[in-house]
Enzyme design. Sequence first.
Site, PDB file in Angstrom:
ATOM      1  N   PHE A 165      60.600  21.241  41.647  1.00 24.70           N
ATOM      2  CA  PHE A 165      59.868  19.984  41.539  1.00 24.70           C
ATOM      3  C   PHE A 165      60.776  18.775  41.386  1.00 24.70           C
ATOM      4  O   PHE A 165      60.336  17.648  41.509  1.00 24.70           O
ATOM      5  CB  PHE A 165      58.909  20.028  40.339  1.00 24.70           C
ATOM      6  N   GLY A 166      62.025  18.983  41.068  1.00 24.09           N
ATOM      7  CA  GLY A 166      62.899  17.835  40.898  1.00 24.09           C
ATOM      8  C   GLY A 166      64.020  18.127  39.933  1.00 24.09           C
ATOM      9  O   GLY A 166      64.366  19.277  39.675  1.00 24.09           O
ATOM     10  N   GLY A 186      64.946  22.122  39.602  1.00 23.53           N
ATOM     11  CA  GLY A 186      64.085  23.186  40.106  1.00 23.53           C
ATOM     12  C   GLY A 186      63.362  22.723  41.340  1.00 23.53           C
ATOM     13  O   GLY A 186      63.741  21.736  41.995  1.00 23.53           O
ATOM     14  N   LEU A 192      70.636  17.713  33.490  1.00 27.35           N
ATOM     15  CA  LEU A 192      70.388  18.836  32.595  1.00 27.35           C
ATOM     16  C   LEU A 192      69.972  20.087  33.349  1.00 27.35           C
ATOM     17  O   LEU A 192      70.249  21.208  32.926  1.00 27.35           O
ATOM     18  CB  LEU A 192      69.292  18.475  31.578  1.00 27.35           C
ATOM     19  N   ASP A 223      52.139  28.556  33.751  1.00 26.36           N
ATOM     20  CA  ASP A 223      53.554  28.774  34.090  1.00 26.36           C
ATOM     21  C   ASP A 223      54.366  29.034  32.829  1.00 26.36           C
ATOM     22  O   ASP A 223      55.401  28.400  32.592  1.00 26.36           O
ATOM     23  CB  ASP A 223      54.105  27.569  34.849  1.00 26.36           C
TER      24      ASP A 223
END
Length: 727
Positions: free
Chosen positions: A367-368, A365, A362, A481
């Site tokens: 972080f994963g 970024g 999907l 964030d």
Amino acid sequence: MGILSPSLLWVFMSMLILHFLTAPVESQLQSPPADLLFTNGFAADAANLTLNGGAQVLQNGVLRLTNDSLRALGHAFYSTPVRFKNSFGGPAASFSTAFAFSTVPQYPGLGGHGLAFTISRSRDLPRAHPSQYLGLMNASDIGNFSNHIFAVEFDTVKDFEFDDIDDNHIGIDINSLVSNASVTAGYFADNSSTIQDIHLQSGEVIQAWVDYDSLRNQLDVRISESSVKPTRAILSFNVDLSEFFEETMFVGFSASTGLLASYHYIMGWSFSVNGEAKSLDLSSLPSSPGSGQNTHKGLILGVSVSASVIVVILLASIAIYVIHRIRTADAIEAWELDVGPHRFPYRELKKATQGFREKELLGFGGFGRVYRGTLLNSNTRVAVKRILNRSKQGLQEFVTEINIIGRLRHRNLVQLLGWCRRRNDLLLVYEFMSNGSLDKYLFDEPKRILSWEERFKIIKGVASVLLYLHEEGEQSVIHRDIKAANVLLDDDLNGKLGDFGLAKLYEHGADPSTTRVVGTLGYLAPELTKTGKPSASSDVFSFGALMLEVVCGRRPIEQKAMPEELILVDWVWENWVLGSILQVVDPRLGGQFDEVEAVLLLKLGLICSNRLPEIRPSMRYLVRYLEGDLIFPDNVLPPDGNYDIKNTCSGNSGCDGGPDYIRSYQNSSSSDKATSSSTANDGDLDLEAGPFSPAPSDSGNSSSNRLFGSEEVDRTNKGLTKSNGRD
């Protein structure tokens, strides 16, 4: 016999019609088309029930509304509608019901969400959601008069969204899941004032009685673990159901599960209109499969009576399995014992995502990666966030995200369903948001153009959840964030806030502290680079950037085919000063937007983007502005903070005995622009206000709360007209 004259015939017919019109309501209201007595279970009369969702009648006659599927619902309604009013209207009929139920949690003491006896205009409830909505409603129709839903809930989860009193209560719900009245589950013993508690998730059979007296307009609810109806009701509520009931309605039951599941069983049921329902003899009812026990106990009992050779084989198999697990699995670390909610097996998530194949990706970024998946056991669509072991987030942020979002409940939060760890693989499982992230609808070449109504609804939803995070939970949560990429859209394009990897949890009133500045450029409050301390005000700054980009369809910082980068807040301020503020609205809307709402969002975006944190309003005030409860003044301060704050109050009237502030432009590059605008007054702004408090009161009387206006307004005029009639 002679023929009646026309005059006598007319008199006779008139008397006959008058008789029907004046006859007591009870005599004209018919009983249900069947006895509606299921005293020996439902097997023999299953054809008289309409079942949907996970509901089914088991072989022994027990009606099971839900099983251990997560986020599932079940409905069981009597197939034929029951008449509650005569064809001429009038008051609703009295009714009475008794039913025996059992709630068996998936894990001892941990289940959800509950069941409800329901009277509804529909037996399908196609738009109803599971979890806290109990299979009755969804987030958009809570409180709608058009629902025509009456329910008595037996709720086993405390939902802050609906102001639940605890996780073991009975509530009376009319067109809403915010109960009109509620009480902790129990009963009065032996006509005394002593209440005996009943644990709804005990797995034991509980009998409930619901009686409505239309003459006294009184609704009584009783429960007991015996066949004898208590003399005194545990919950009574005065209400005239006539305005909520239609001529005919469907009667039945609804139940749902959430992050944790419970088996919800109905063993017997009786119902009567204008009479008292027959109490059930619990000893004659079929037993629920989990009543008083769980499946693990059944397995142990089965093994204990098996032949010895089977025991030996079983023990050998277990030994082989344990050895294999020791060789291949990671050791359970201390933090894993304290983390919730549900821990998924790695194999289940691998199957759900088809081996984490690229086709199911999907997004990704720093972080994963996030994969689309379907849990095979429950056919539930999920989004699986797979955190890279080489990412900077690491184990600490992984645990943070689980612990923070796992305990939060709000309709505008992306729901965390569970987690998984396998060696260095860290995975989070979220509800699937079919429409993806908000940024895909705002920038570059959007999937489709969001209408103004959809944009305004998304902003209000994010504001609502930020208020919940900052002030309404057990602890204050600073997200850190907030941006369009972290706002996800569900099937109905409701905005839900996600990605809590950087969030911080604080006690209310505590001083946040951190040594690392994190976030996304363009959304970071300027004070963070100096203090490194996140706060509710720094979240408000990010929310201001989000409001501006939703209205303008542009990122906070853009580098396009121009010599210099575009700073969105500066561009909006320049247009505000020049009197061309509506020119910044996303041109892709084609001029189809509400000018009043657009100006409001742009004003709020500018003030939230102020360099000085004390100037920014709290989320509580922002929500009130967005809802039209408060007027936002015409004056807007320049976001660069280039003005002085002077204490000029000396106890004069109008200062309310407290400080009064004058903000003036001095040596500012924007002072000339401000002077030429409608917001300036010879270069000075005299605003009767002081710094905004973190959690302002609703009174709005103190001088420190007057900067942004506090008069109540006429909601019907979109916040333009004050209730006192002044301009």
